[in-house]
Enzyme design. Structure first.
Site, PDB file in Angstrom:
ATOM      1  N   HIS A  58      63.447  22.224  37.254  1.00 28.69           N
ATOM      2  CA  HIS A  58      64.795  22.033  36.698  1.00 28.69           C
ATOM      3  C   HIS A  58      64.859  22.844  35.392  1.00 28.69           C
ATOM      4  CE1 HIS A  58      67.949  19.740  34.533  1.00 28.69           C
ATOM      5  NE2 HIS A  58      68.317  19.233  35.691  1.00 28.69           N
ATOM      6  N   ASP A  87      57.416  16.276  34.799  1.00 28.53           N
ATOM      7  CA  ASP A  87      58.824  15.877  34.763  1.00 28.53           C
ATOM      8  C   ASP A  87      59.033  14.825  35.856  1.00 28.53           C
ATOM      9  OD1 ASP A  87      61.535  15.579  35.131  1.00 28.53           O
ATOM     10  OD2 ASP A  87      61.975  17.734  35.275  1.00 28.53           O
ATOM     11  N   GLN A 109      62.909  12.547  38.823  1.00 27.46           N
ATOM     12  CA  GLN A 109      63.281  12.179  40.191  1.00 27.46           C
ATOM     13  C   GLN A 109      62.195  11.380  40.893  1.00 27.46           C
ATOM     14  OE1 GLN A 109      66.154  12.495  41.521  1.00 27.46           O
ATOM     15  NE2 GLN A 109      67.134  13.871  40.046  1.00 27.46           N
ATOM     16  N   LYS A 129      68.920   8.244  35.886  1.00 29.37           N
ATOM     17  CA  LYS A 129      68.526   8.497  37.279  1.00 29.37           C
ATOM     18  C   LYS A 129      67.891   7.261  37.902  1.00 29.37           C
ATOM     19  CE  LYS A 129      69.239  13.101  36.823  1.00 29.37           C
ATOM     20  NZ  LYS A 129      68.250  14.160  36.601  1.00 29.37           N
ATOM     21  N   CYS A 147      71.004  22.934  38.589  1.00 28.70           N
ATOM     22  CA  CYS A 147      70.175  23.213  37.401  1.00 28.70           C
ATOM     23  C   CYS A 147      68.833  23.812  37.786  1.00 28.70           C
ATOM     24  CB  CYS A 147      69.961  21.961  36.553  1.00 28.70           C
ATOM     25  SG  CYS A 147      71.458  21.272  35.880  1.00 28.70           S
TER      26      CYS A 147
HETATM   27  C1  LIG Z   1      68.118  15.240  35.857  1.00 24.83           C
HETATM   28  C2  LIG Z   1      66.849  15.992  35.762  1.00 24.83           C
HETATM   29  C3  LIG Z   1      66.382  16.488  34.542  1.00 24.83           C
HETATM   30  C4  LIG Z   1      67.165  16.362  33.254  1.00 24.83           C
HETATM   31  O1  LIG Z   1      67.438  15.065  32.902  1.00 24.83           O
HETATM   32  P1  LIG Z   1      68.440  14.781  31.682  1.00 24.83           P
HETATM   33  O2  LIG Z   1      68.756  13.346  31.832  1.00 24.83           O
HETATM   34  O3  LIG Z   1      69.625  15.669  31.896  1.00 24.83           O
HETATM   35  O4  LIG Z   1      67.714  15.087  30.444  1.00 24.83           O
HETATM   36  C5  LIG Z   1      65.179  17.150  34.523  1.00 24.83           C
HETATM   37  N1  LIG Z   1      64.454  17.309  35.639  1.00 24.83           N
HETATM   38  C6  LIG Z   1      64.852  16.848  36.843  1.00 24.83           C
HETATM   39  C7  LIG Z   1      63.973  17.046  38.035  1.00 24.83           C
HETATM   40  C8  LIG Z   1      66.069  16.187  36.938  1.00 24.83           C
HETATM   41  O5  LIG Z   1      66.469  15.738  38.134  1.00 24.83           O
END
Ligand SMILES: *Cc1c(COP(=O)(O)O)cnc(C)c1O
Length: 347
Positions: A64, A141, A144, A167, A305
């Site tokens: 992302h 990260d 998800q 999320k 993104c």
């Molecule tokens: C949504 C998302 C982000 C960013 O999250 P924010 O809440 O916008 O900071 C980063 N990585 C992944 C895989 C995402 O789905």
């Protein structure tokens, strides 16, 4: 002036709940506005003071933007280089290539646990073990991953783990960074202000202990109370149940979508979260999304993104249907029926 002893912070409840949920210590969990802030905190407090020309930051093709752009900013200012680990056509990481890319110059590996476009669940534990052997610091990260399966950060063995509250049924503007204690102690603060200090004078300031050192300013109290409630809710559902339900929805959706003529699915990893990115031959993603919306079906269309990933697949946009535990078999069927209907309008 020395600040008066404080009552427990209003965010203590949420921190404790989140720590138990993720199997980490509460004092290693920095509460913040989300993954973007969390990764930037690592970039500015850990990477910026340490990296130099000749060092390399390793990322994957499926990141992302929140796990790409902060590293580009660090690279620009330190002279470090960014190296990209490739993926296969099915949306899985090429693990041999990734391990081979962990050369002596690599100081940091930034990798998504689960891709928001492909659904791929990366074997974070195995990858972090390989990185650790080579002295490479790992940033995962988890945006998800945390909402869709049981995540045990201690078992993964990473150095940093970022997540975002909205999320995982929580409010926007909430999230966290988990970090190993030794990193939090060694890192300088990123943002200065109230709450993050023990003592302030014009001769100097004594910072508060981690994680408070990284939580300057009035916290998002309402947001974190909400995040605590979201954790309680997911806990009560049971993440094993969430995962099983979503796996079943994904299997059904994939089977039905594969019957749609000219439909191409992006991402067929054996370990996959319940998102399906796809395109239908002869139909623009945005047109299809608009027509589906008129049928009462909400899918997302665009680049999600993740420009570099879509560039690699050679497409300008995809549609993405995302399923969660609250969706039903019947909704999957209605979605596919609507898709069959609207593609005829475009074809
Ligand atoms: C949504 C998302 C982000 C960013 O999250 P924010 O809440 O916008 O900071 C980063 N990585 C992944 C895989 C995402 O789905």
């Amino acid at each position: 002036m020395r600040s008066a002893p404080r009552p427990p912070t209003p965010t203590k409840g949420a921190r404790g709940k989140l720590a138990r949920f993720l199997n980490v210590r509460g004092d290693e969990l920095v509460l913040c506005s989300g993954t973007t802030f969390a990764i930037n905190l690592v970039a500015y407090s850990w990477a910026l003071p340490r990296l130099k020309a000749g060092d390399t930051i390793l990322v994957s093709r499926m990141e992302h933007h929140a796990n790409i752009v902060p590293w580009q900013l660090v690279a620009e200012r330190t002279g470090a280089t960014i190296k990209v680990a490739g993926i296969r056509e099915d949306g899985t990481l090429d693990l041999d290539a990734l391990h081979a890319a962990m050369t002596g110059d690599v100081k940091l590996l930034a990798l998504t646990h689960t891709s928001n476009v492909l659904g791929t669940v990366n074997p974070a534990r195995e990858i972090c073990r390989e990185a650790r052997k080579r002295g490479i610091v790992t940033v995962i990260d988890g945006s998800q991953a945390v909402p869709h399966r049981k995540v045990d950060i201690a078992a993964i063995g990473c150095d940093f783990y970022a997540l975002t509250g909205h999320k995982m049924c929580g409010p926007t503007g909430t999230g966290a960074l988990w970090a190993r204690r030794e990193h939090l102690q060694a890192m300088p603060p990123f943002i200065g202000g109230g709450e993050m200090i023990k003592e302030v004078s014009f001769d100097g300031t004594v910072f508060n202990d981690p994680p408070h050192k990284f939580e300057a300013g009035t916290p998002n109290i309402a947001g974190f109370v909400g995040l605590g409630a979201a954790v309680d809710y997911l806990d009560a559902l049971g993440m094993a149940n969430v995962e099983a339900r979503e796996a079943e929805l994904l299997a059904h959706a994939t089977e039905e979508l594969d019957k749609v003529e000219g439909l191409r699915i992006f991402g067929r990893a054996p370990e996959k979260a319940a998102v399906v990115s796809f395109l239908v031959e002869g139909a623009h993603a945005h047109d299809l999304a608009t027509l589906l919306d008129l049928e009462g079906v909400a899918v997302r269309s665009g680049q999600h993104c993740a420009h570099p990933l879509l560039q690699w697949y050679g497409v300008a946009a995809t549609l993405r249907a995302s399923f969660a535990f609250y969706n039903t078999h019947d909704e999957v069927d209605r979605f596919v029926a609507a898709l069959q209907k609207v593609r005829k309008l475009l074809g």
